[in-house]
Scaffold this motif. Structure first.
Motif, PDB file in Angstrom:
ATOM      1  N   THR A   2     -14.493   1.810  -1.466  1.00  0.00           N
ATOM      2  CA  THR A   2     -15.009   0.551  -1.536  1.00  0.00           C
ATOM      3  C   THR A   2     -14.399  -0.131  -2.912  1.00  0.00           C
ATOM      4  N   LYS A   4     -13.105   0.313  -5.557  1.00  0.00           N
ATOM      5  CA  LYS A   4     -11.236   0.759  -6.128  1.00  0.00           C
ATOM      6  C   LYS A   4     -10.754   0.050  -5.530  1.00  0.00           C
ATOM      7  N   THR A   5     -11.096  -0.171  -3.632  1.00  0.00           N
ATOM      8  CA  THR A   5      -9.737  -0.649  -2.977  1.00  0.00           C
ATOM      9  C   THR A   5     -10.150  -2.019  -2.806  1.00  0.00           C
ATOM     10  N   ALA A   7     -10.704  -3.603  -5.648  1.00  0.00           N
ATOM     11  CA  ALA A   7     -10.326  -4.003  -7.008  1.00  0.00           C
ATOM     12  C   ALA A   7      -8.291  -3.820  -6.842  1.00  0.00           C
ATOM     13  N   ARG A   8      -8.220  -3.000  -5.770  1.00  0.00           N
ATOM     14  CA  ARG A   8      -7.048  -3.153  -5.783  1.00  0.00           C
ATOM     15  C   ARG A   8      -5.911  -4.559  -5.673  1.00  0.00           C
ATOM     16  N   ARG A   9      -7.172  -4.563  -4.078  1.00  0.00           N
ATOM     17  CA  ARG A   9      -6.372  -5.950  -3.593  1.00  0.00           C
ATOM     18  C   ARG A   9      -6.566  -7.387  -4.444  1.00  0.00           C
ATOM     19  N   ILE A  11      -6.060  -6.952  -7.695  1.00  0.00           N
ATOM     20  CA  ILE A  11      -4.844  -6.839  -9.027  1.00  0.00           C
ATOM     21  C   ILE A  11      -4.367  -7.029  -7.722  1.00  0.00           C
ATOM     22  N   VAL A  12      -3.680  -6.980  -6.660  1.00  0.00           N
ATOM     23  CA  VAL A  12      -2.091  -7.271  -6.192  1.00  0.00           C
ATOM     24  C   VAL A  12      -2.325  -8.842  -5.642  1.00  0.00           C
ATOM     25  N   THR A  15      -1.260 -10.903  -8.891  1.00  0.00           N
ATOM     26  CA  THR A  15      -0.322 -10.071  -8.708  1.00  0.00           C
ATOM     27  C   THR A  15       0.407 -11.709  -8.163  1.00  0.00           C
TER      28      THR A  15
END
Length: 152
Positions: A2, A4-5, A7-9, A11-12, A15
């Protein structure tokens, strides 16, 4: 997983926000235009160049000849993404003077009053244009006169 998920969200999302903000039009104002209130203080037939400069301000552009008219130019330019900047509004306030230096007329012009005059700087090319250094170097090799060289 959770962490990593999340952090990815993030970043997205950042962006996407950055990409969307690049697509927003930005407007920039250039030049100086006196307000209508400032121009009301200028009296035709009474004020001179000096009093206009004191009450309204020094113009960005003066007449070509000494003692010429005063021209105040203001532009609004739209910048949108990767497109070239576009002038969306340009106004010119012209303060005209008679031969004695007294205000004879005040006019305001906009884009709708005539054709768009692009204010650009012209640059004169110097040199040989497209001829490169190597081409000029090899072009001079056959032009040397060596008849007087070595005859001592």
């Amino acid at each position: 997983m959770t962490g990593k998920t999340g952090a990815r969200r993030a970043i997205v999302a950042l962006t996407c926000a950055a990409l969307l903000s690049a697509c927003v039009a930005q407007y920039r104002n250039h030049g100086y235009l006196p307000t209508d209130e400032e121009l009301q203080n200028v009296i035709v037939g009474v004020d001179t160049r000096d009093t206009v400069a004191e009450s309204v301000g020094v113009p960005g552009i003066g007449g070509v000849l000494e003692g010429g008219n005063y021209y105040y130019v203001g532009s609004q330019v739209r910048h949108y993404g990767a497109y070239a900047p576009q002038t969306v509004d340009r106004q010119i306030v012209a303060v005209e003077f008679d031969p004695e230096g007294v205000v004879s007329n005040i006019s305001r012009y906009g884009l709708e009053d005539g054709r768009v005059v692009t204010l650009t700087r012209r640059v004169t090319q110097v040199g040989d244009g497209d001829i490169g250094f190597i081409r000029r170097l090899f072009g001079n090799i056959g032009g040397l006169d060596l008849s007087g060289f070595g005859n001592n």
